[in-house]
Design a protein around this motif. Structure first.
Motif, PDB file in Angstrom:
ATOM      1  N   VAL A  62       1.095  -1.112   0.077  1.00 46.24           N
ATOM      2  CA  VAL A  62       0.023  -0.386   0.092  1.00 46.24           C
ATOM      3  C   VAL A  62       0.853   0.877   0.331  1.00 46.24           C
ATOM      4  O   VAL A  62       1.715   1.767   0.563  1.00 46.24           O
ATOM      5  N   ASN A  64       0.941   5.061   0.993  1.00 44.92           N
ATOM      6  CA  ASN A  64       0.447   6.324   1.420  1.00 44.92           C
ATOM      7  C   ASN A  64       1.883   7.269   1.974  1.00 44.92           C
ATOM      8  O   ASN A  64       1.975   7.272   2.713  1.00 44.92           O
ATOM      9  N   ASP A  74      -6.697  12.662   4.385  1.00 40.60           N
ATOM     10  CA  ASP A  74      -6.472  11.496   3.542  1.00 40.60           C
ATOM     11  C   ASP A  74      -5.673   9.834   3.714  1.00 40.60           C
ATOM     12  O   ASP A  74      -5.298   8.936   3.993  1.00 40.60           O
ATOM     13  N   ASN A  75      -4.050  10.792   4.227  1.00 43.96           N
ATOM     14  CA  ASN A  75      -3.010   9.036   4.723  1.00 43.96           C
ATOM     15  C   ASN A  75      -3.612   8.666   5.788  1.00 43.96           C
ATOM     16  O   ASN A  75      -3.481   6.980   6.304  1.00 43.96           O
ATOM     17  N   THR A  78      -5.902   6.239   4.534  1.00 41.12           N
ATOM     18  CA  THR A  78      -5.733   5.054   3.585  1.00 41.12           C
ATOM     19  C   THR A  78      -5.325   3.690   4.658  1.00 41.12           C
ATOM     20  O   THR A  78      -4.983   3.154   4.315  1.00 41.12           O
ATOM     21  N   GLN A  79      -4.587   5.073   5.927  1.00 40.27           N
ATOM     22  CA  GLN A  79      -3.659   3.420   6.514  1.00 40.27           C
ATOM     23  C   GLN A  79      -4.165   3.144   7.346  1.00 40.27           C
ATOM     24  O   GLN A  79      -4.602   1.760   7.578  1.00 40.27           O
ATOM     25  N   ASP A  81      -7.234   2.228   6.148  1.00 34.91           N
ATOM     26  CA  ASP A  81      -8.237   0.784   5.522  1.00 34.91           C
ATOM     27  C   ASP A  81      -7.158   0.186   5.161  1.00 34.91           C
ATOM     28  O   ASP A  81      -7.508  -1.557   5.065  1.00 34.91           O
TER      29      ASP A  81
END
Length: 143
Positions: A62, A64, A74-75, A78-79, A81
């Motif tokens: 992933v 990120n 968003d960071n 994303t982490q 998720d």
């Protein structure tokens, strides 16, 4: 390699290199999160090169990138998720492991006691006591 566990299923590390990947796999990690922007590393360590090597080893990758001092919501999403989708332990890396531990702290802040988060990062060698107010604010916004 300098892998530092923050929990049973999440650890951080300074920059890894392709020759480290067999050791990452042997250590039981199933997902690797790159929190380092390409602008910080030579071409051979860019995310696309690391993705190719990590996925060739059968691990999930992933991307990120977290810029120093400029972490975004968003960071964190994303982490979060990536951690939720992992089918085993996660290794996140950046320059020193610090950014990867901060983003983990923000992911965990809504559901984990702040003292436990700070104790975990301190045990791993990252003193985030100065970020307590930011972690508390993030946790309260996430409720």
């Amino acid at each position: 390699m300098d892998i530092r566990a923050l929990s049973d299923n999440y650890a951080v590390s300074p920059q890894i290199e392709p020759h480290d990947i067999p050791l990452v796999k042997e250590a039981g990690f199933t997902t690797v999160i790159c929190n380092r922007p390409d602008a910080e590393v030579p071409v051979e360590l860019h995310a696309i090169a690391m993705r190719t090597a990590i996925e060739a080893a059968g691990l999930r990758f992933v991307e990120n990138p977290v810029s120093p001092g400029a972490m975004t919501l968003d960071n964190v999403a994303t982490q979060r998720d990536a951690m939720a989708a992992a089918d085993g332990p996660v290794l996140a890396y950046c320059a020193s492991g610090n950014r990867s531990s901060i983003v983990w702290s923000l992911v965990k802040a809504p559901d984990m006691a702040l003292d436990e988060i700070l104790a975990a990062t301190t045990r791993a060698g990252y003193d985030h006591s100065g970020l307590r107010a930011q972690f508390e604010a993030f946790a309260s916004q996430s409720d």
